[in-house]
Structures are given as C-alpha cells and as structure tokens.
Design an enzyme around this catalytic site. Structure first.
Site, PDB file in Angstrom:
ATOM      1  CG  ASN A  67      11.781   9.574  -8.364  1.00 11.26           C
ATOM      2  OD1 ASN A  67      11.932   9.020  -9.451  1.00 11.26           O
ATOM      3  ND2 ASN A  67      12.748   9.639  -7.448  1.00 11.26           N
ATOM      4  CE  LYS A  94      -3.606  -2.290   2.722  1.00 10.15           C
ATOM      5  NZ  LYS A  94      -2.817  -3.344   3.403  1.00 10.15           N
ATOM      6  CG  PHE A  95       4.677   0.875  -1.755  1.00 10.64           C
ATOM      7  CD1 PHE A  95       5.338   0.658  -0.552  1.00 10.64           C
ATOM      8  CD2 PHE A  95       4.770  -0.092  -2.745  1.00 10.64           C
ATOM      9  CE1 PHE A  95       6.073  -0.499  -0.340  1.00 10.64           C
ATOM     10  CE2 PHE A  95       5.497  -1.246  -2.544  1.00 10.64           C
ATOM     11  CZ  PHE A  95       6.144  -1.456  -1.340  1.00 10.64           C
ATOM     12  CD  GLN A 108      -9.680  -6.470   8.914  1.00 12.25           C
ATOM     13  OE1 GLN A 108      -9.933  -5.283   8.695  1.00 12.25           O
ATOM     14  NE2 GLN A 108      -8.640  -7.076   8.385  1.00 12.25           N
ATOM     15  CG  ASP A 113       7.267   8.620  -0.142  1.00 10.94           C
ATOM     16  OD1 ASP A 113       7.465   9.832  -0.411  1.00 10.94           O
ATOM     17  OD2 ASP A 113       7.865   8.029   0.771  1.00 10.94           O
ATOM     18  CB  ILE A 114       7.115  12.199  -3.744  1.00 14.25           C
ATOM     19  CG1 ILE A 114       8.481  11.537  -3.565  1.00 14.25           C
ATOM     20  CG2 ILE A 114       6.851  13.235  -2.665  1.00 14.25           C
ATOM     21  CD1 ILE A 114       9.640  12.493  -3.803  1.00 14.25           C
ATOM     22  NE  ARG A 150     -11.986 -11.860  10.535  1.00 16.01           N
ATOM     23  CZ  ARG A 150     -10.853 -11.587   9.880  1.00 16.01           C
ATOM     24  NH1 ARG A 150     -10.719 -11.919   8.619  1.00 16.01           N
ATOM     25  NH2 ARG A 150      -9.845 -11.003  10.494  1.00 16.01           N
TER      26      ARG A 150
HETATM   27  O1  C5P Z   1      -6.172 -11.655   9.376  1.00 19.32           O
HETATM   28  P1  C5P Z   1      -7.083 -10.912   8.481  1.00 19.32           P
HETATM   29  O2  C5P Z   1      -7.940 -11.808   7.622  1.00 19.32           O
HETATM   30  O3  C5P Z   1      -7.874  -9.838   9.163  1.00 19.32           O
HETATM   31  O4  C5P Z   1      -6.080 -10.203   7.475  1.00 19.32           O
HETATM   32  C1  C5P Z   1      -6.545  -9.317   6.537  1.00 19.32           C
HETATM   33  C2  C5P Z   1      -5.407  -8.938   5.674  1.00 19.32           C
HETATM   34  O5  C5P Z   1      -5.903  -8.042   4.719  1.00 19.32           O
HETATM   35  C3  C5P Z   1      -4.248  -8.253   6.403  1.00 19.32           C
HETATM   36  O6  C5P Z   1      -3.056  -8.877   5.973  1.00 19.32           O
HETATM   37  C4  C5P Z   1      -4.318  -6.844   5.901  1.00 19.32           C
HETATM   38  O7  C5P Z   1      -3.060  -6.240   5.789  1.00 19.32           O
HETATM   39  C5  C5P Z   1      -4.951  -7.031   4.545  1.00 19.32           C
HETATM   40  N1  C5P Z   1      -5.602  -5.861   3.996  1.00 19.32           N
HETATM   41  C6  C5P Z   1      -5.444  -5.650   2.673  1.00 19.32           C
HETATM   42  N2  C5P Z   1      -5.990  -4.505   2.118  1.00 19.32           N
HETATM   43  C7  C5P Z   1      -6.708  -3.646   2.854  1.00 19.32           C
HETATM   44  C8  C5P Z   1      -6.898  -3.900   4.205  1.00 19.32           C
HETATM   45  C9  C5P Z   1      -6.328  -5.040   4.767  1.00 19.32           C
HETATM   46  O8  C5P Z   1      -4.809  -6.443   1.983  1.00 19.32           O
HETATM   47  N3  C5P Z   1      -7.247  -2.585   2.269  1.00 19.32           N
END
Ligand code: C5P
Length: 253
Positions: free
Chosen positions: A75, A69-70, A202, A72-73, A193
């Site tokens: 580049n 989920k990067f 969550q 930043d600027i 879930r």
């Molecule tokens: O253990 P659980 O099933 O709650 O893990 C959910 C995973 O989903 C985590 O590794 C979390 O980093 C990831 N996640 C994701 N994208 C998101 C929110 C959570 O990949 N937007």
C-alpha cells in the site's frame, strides 16, 4: 507515457543528476538536453530539492526518469507512486525485492489512477540488484548462494510476471533477460563506464558498447559525464560509442 523504444543513441542515455541544488540541475539540463534522452532524479536530488527538481528539468526542456527504488509494504509503495503520477512523473522504478505483491499492487493502483485521470499509464520498472553489489555481498551478507546474474534474472522474471514494463539490471545481465523475457521487456543498465572513465564506487560496471551488445535499451550514466572536464564532449563520445555498437549489433557482429 507510452512504451516507445529509443530510436537514437542520445535517447538511450539517462543522465544521473546526483547533485544537491536546482542551480546545478539547470546547468546540466541546459548543457546536455540535446545529448541525453532523460535526466534521472534520484534519492540525493529529491531529498535535497524535492519536486522543484522535476519542475525545473521540465521547464528547461528535459524529460524525467525517477529512480527511487521504492521498497515498502504494497500500500505504501502504491500510494507513493501515485504521488509521482500526480506530479507528472511517468517513468520510474520500484524494487523487485519488494515482492510480486508490492509490484502488482503498485501497477494496478497506478493504472487505475491513470485511467481515472485520463493520463497515459506509466512505465514502471523494477530495480533488480544494485550495481555496487558483487557476488560476495550477495552471498556473504544476504545469504543468497545463487549466481548473481541468475539471481537478477529471477527477479526480472518476477517483475515481468507482476506486469511491470521492464527492469534496471547492471553489467551484461540484459542478455539473459532479453533472451528469456523478450525484446519488448525494457532493460535499463546502470553503472556504465566508458573505458576512459574512472570506476568510482561501482562494482559491476559495463562499457556503453557492451551494454548495447547485451541488449540494454537505456543506460544510466552519471559521474563520467557530470564530473568530466567537458561534459558535452563526454556525452558526445558516449553517443558515438553507442552508435557504433548499434551498427555492429544490427550486422550481428
Ligand atoms: O555516477 P554513476 O554513473 O556511477 O551513477 C550511476 C547512477 O546509477 C547513480 O545515480 C545510481 O543511483 C544509479 N543506479 C541505478 N540503478 C541501480 C544502481 C545504480 O539507477 N540499480
């Protein structure tokens, strides 16, 4: 990596390896590689084991999805993602809130690198909103009045206009996203879930069948499988739930 739509229920499961050691990685990959499509390397595992985690997943027959989920600027994110390509990671995400400029710069730089090095262009997704966010956090802390799923859709729209392959979007947000942005725009749904699993931290959770019904292509699942008494049995239950939901969806029910 070519954009190949998942064909089986198993292919749709991305197992979140939120662990701290390569021993645990090997344990889960050996145990679950026949029951999930991808293994997620995220911030926890990467800051603990680095690229070694990616190597062992591949050595043990697993496929990698990198969840950084990067943001930043432009580049910095572009160069960071090229580093992923150098290490053979071609399915990953960046943050949609980093702006269209950040997303297009990253996509262009990665495609140029892929072309020059004669490798397949990567699948780059944009993470929309965290599944641990609810409307209250979005509005009270970030000052965004917009309805949370409308806001996720807005971010998805920007990601598509920036040329990315799809988004990470929780709950049943996939439904609106697919409707507006098309079936081919990939949706990965986190915070899945099954009814038998506990919710943990969550907020916007969804069951595997509701995620499929909403149109999600992939789902990220961690603790309901990794912390289960029998992880294989847990994964099999999820596969069955996905298969049943796919049949109903096919029939338009
Ligand atoms: O253990 P659980 O099933 O709650 O893990 C959910 C995973 O989903 C985590 O590794 C979390 O980093 C990831 N996640 C994701 N994208 C998101 C929110 C959570 O990949 N937007």
């Amino acid at each position: 990596m070519e954009i190949i739509k998942p064909t089986t229920a198993k292919d749709r499961i991305i197992l979140a390896l939120d662990v701290d050691s390569t021993e645990e990685v090997i344990k889960y990959v050996d145990l679950l590689k026949d029951y999930v499509g991808f293994f997620k390397v995220g911030l926890q595992l990467f800051t603990s084991c680095g690229y070694k985690s990616v190597e062992v997943i591949k050595e043990h027959g697993g496929k990698v999805y990198f969840d950084g989920k990067f943001q930043d600027i432009p580049n910095t994110v572009a160069q960071t993602c090229i580093n992923l390509l150098k290490h053979g990671i071609d399915f990953f995400n960046i943050s949609a809130t980093g702006s269209s400029k950040m997303m297009t710069s990253t996509l262009d730089a990665c495609n140029e690198y892929a072309k020059k090095n004669e490798i397949a262009p990567p699948i780059i997704l944009a993470a929309t909103l965290l599944s641990s966010f609810g409307q209250k956090t979005l509005t009270n802390e970030l000052g965004v009045e917009m309805n949370i799923s409308e806001y996720a859709l807005k971010l998805a729209r920007i990601a598509k206009e920036s040329g990315l392959s799809g988004v990470v979007a929780p709950d049943t947000d996939a439904e609106k996203i697919k409707k507006e942005l098309g079936e081919d725009f990939i949706v990965v749904c986190p915070a899945v879930r099954p009814t038998w699993a506990i919710v943990n931290d969550q907020i916007r959770i969804v069951s595997p069948s509701d995620a499929i019904k909403a149109g999600a292509d992939y789902m990220v699942i961690g603790r309901p499988v990794t912390l289960a008494h029998d992880p294989v049995a847990a994964a099999k239950l999820i596969i069955t739930e996905i298969e049943e939901a796919l049949i109903l969806k096919e029939k338009g029910i």
